[in-house]
Design an enzyme around this catalytic site. Sequence first.
Site, PDB file in Angstrom:
ATOM      1  CG  HIS A   1       9.000  -9.294 -32.799  1.00 41.63           C
ATOM      2  ND1 HIS A   1       9.860  -8.936 -31.777  1.00 41.63           N
ATOM      3  CD2 HIS A   1       9.279  -8.460 -33.841  1.00 41.63           C
ATOM      4  CE1 HIS A   1      10.622  -7.940 -32.194  1.00 41.63           C
ATOM      5  NE2 HIS A   1      10.301  -7.626 -33.442  1.00 41.63           N
TER       6      HIS A   1
ATOM      7  CD  GLU B   1       9.492  -1.687   5.784  1.00 45.54           C
ATOM      8  OE1 GLU B   1       8.422  -1.409   5.230  1.00 45.54           O
ATOM      9  OE2 GLU B   1       9.616  -2.589   6.638  1.00 45.54           O
TER      10      GLU B   1
ATOM     11  CB  ALA C   1      -8.879  -9.463  -4.443  1.00 50.00           C
TER      12      ALA C   1
ATOM     13  CB  ILE D   1      -0.958  -0.012   1.213  1.00 44.11           C
ATOM     14  CG1 ILE D   1      -1.967  -1.157   1.052  1.00 44.11           C
ATOM     15  CG2 ILE D   1      -1.676   1.329   1.367  1.00 44.11           C
ATOM     16  CD1 ILE D   1      -2.963  -1.304   2.178  1.00 44.11           C
TER      17      ILE D   1
ATOM     18  CG  ASP E   1      -7.937 -10.145   3.103  1.00 40.56           C
ATOM     19  OD1 ASP E   1      -7.531 -10.878   2.176  1.00 40.56           O
ATOM     20  OD2 ASP E   1      -7.832  -8.893   3.070  1.00 40.56           O
TER      21      ASP E   1
ATOM     22  NE  ARG F   1      -6.819  -4.957   4.456  1.00 37.27           N
ATOM     23  CZ  ARG F   1      -7.720  -3.974   4.620  1.00 37.27           C
ATOM     24  NH1 ARG F   1      -7.332  -2.711   4.643  1.00 37.27           N
ATOM     25  NH2 ARG F   1      -8.993  -4.249   4.754  1.00 37.27           N
TER      26      ARG F   1
END
Length: 483
Positions: free
Chosen positions: A456, A211, A332, A192, A324, A284
């Site tokens: 190609h 981070e 998803a 994210i 999740d 999350r």
Amino acid sequence: MSNKYDVIVIGSGPAGYVAAIRAAQLGLKTACVEKWRDKDGKGVNGGTCLNVGCIPSKALLDSSHKYHEAHAAFGGHGISTGDVQIDVPSMIKRKDKIVKQMNSGISGLFKANKVDSLFGSGKLLAGKKVQVIDADGNESVYEAENVILASGSVPVNIPPAPVDGEVIVDSTGALEFQEVPERLGVIGAGVIGLELGSVWGRLGSKVVCLEALDSFLAIMDQTIAKEAKKILTKQGLDIRLSCRVTGTEVVEKGGKKEVVVTYTDQDGKDATETFDKLIVCVGRRPFTDGLLSEDCGVKLDERGSIYVNDLCSTSAPGVWAIGDVVRGPMLAHKGSEEGVMVAERIAGEKTVMNYDIIPNVIYTHPEIAAVGKTEEQLKADGEEYKVGTFPFIAIGRAVAADEGEGMVKMIAHEKTDRVLGCHIVGPNAADLVQQVAIAMEFGSTAEDIGLTVFGHPTFSEAVKEAALAVNGHAIHMPNRKKR
Ligand code: FAD
Ligand code: NAD
């Protein structure tokens, strides 16, 4: 409406709505319970993915990419556009319109497949009963032969940076800015952080990503992660590793709010940065609040996910969980495939899901995409493997499109030549990696991909060349190993 169903699904994100549609297709009387309300307070289906996740973030990624191209790249093609402007409220309105369109798409699919849509908060009671409380507080109880829990996930909060929805926001808030923040802080340089950091960075924000880990995109193949970091840094994302945020203070300056972030930097020294907006995107967590009655028999694991086996059965007979809210990557398409598997199992089919081949994409520009094992995982597993890489700069289509950055890395088993993984940073990486996912599903070797005729000029020729490079046969690049 009868209160007895073959299947009741709780949650209509990509896991739940797909499960409901597939169950109904198989002749099972199905209902789907959803508590999400849109900005107008209307019940809508689609979950995180459709309302505040995959779709709106991609809408903004596409808008900001177009702006950036017009601003910074058109000139090179001999196109002059004058002074390019961005109207942020219009961009956000376009995104909202797309979300609405997709919401009604799901409602249409539910109608067409005869899935009953029940808007309200669902709770699993003992004996596969489901209580639904609607927006006006009316309670109904339904019975089902099978219940599928698909309640999804929500952003993780961290104490030093409490989300206020105004200056300090989560991913949902970052999809709603009405102007481009001059200075944008991002806590967490994960998926994210990079996607939404890119959106606002392309529109002019000075973006700093803090981070905590000392490696960038730690779960990705590190050859690709290093290349991606180089490219994104060149684009202006200031990615600072080993940085731990210790506190935030929202202050008012010149009639405007800003946030002062304190953190320890990579040398362990205290540091501060001031931002106009701060996005907290540090992961999350599975969402089960209010979902389970104490006596429903469903157990959680140590991470708060609903405990399931490989077939997504929970500890309560006839109760399944997908997406999740269960173990595995929070993607998803992973939840959707689990939804199909569970619906088909309920209908008596023997469907299984291949958890080893789940593509994973970060929609920066260029995209970062992966499927299968990374080199680091194979090393840790003690597997014998061989690697072929191929840069996009040697692909005619990529050069013609000014998309020469990045590479494809293909990994195959040393002896059997079977493809074990593919990792890409480069143009259309999301779609390219899918070609390899299909090949892997069919047990392809690198030689099989190398022998396939590719059109190609295409970006996908980089996939063929990387597969050829695995055995030292690449054509448009000197091979390091000759075979
Ligand atoms: P969700 O989509 O979270 O849906 C769960 C639903 O259940 C929600 O609508 C919720 O209201 C409902 N619910 C929960 N409890 C109850 C209850 N008790 N009663 C009734 N309803 C309930 N993934 C990708 O694969 N590709 C991407 O590009 C991508 N981009 C993303 C971008 C962002 C900004 C974010 C935040 C996520 C992104 N994801 C992406 C992740 C993806 O959105 C999730 O993996 C996915 O939505 C999970 O699907 P789900 O159905 O399990 O849960
Ligand atoms: P993430 O796990 O991708 O990244 C979170 C990052 O924050 C990690 O790098 C982690 O090391 C770091 N972090 C954790 N705590 C920290 C702290 N205190 N200070 C600084 N850094 C910290 O999580 P996310 O970006 O929040 O996304 C959540 C999930 O949503 C993803 O894991 C993914 O499953 C899903 N998602 C997918 C897509 C996609 O498929 N394109 C896009 C967006 C979200």
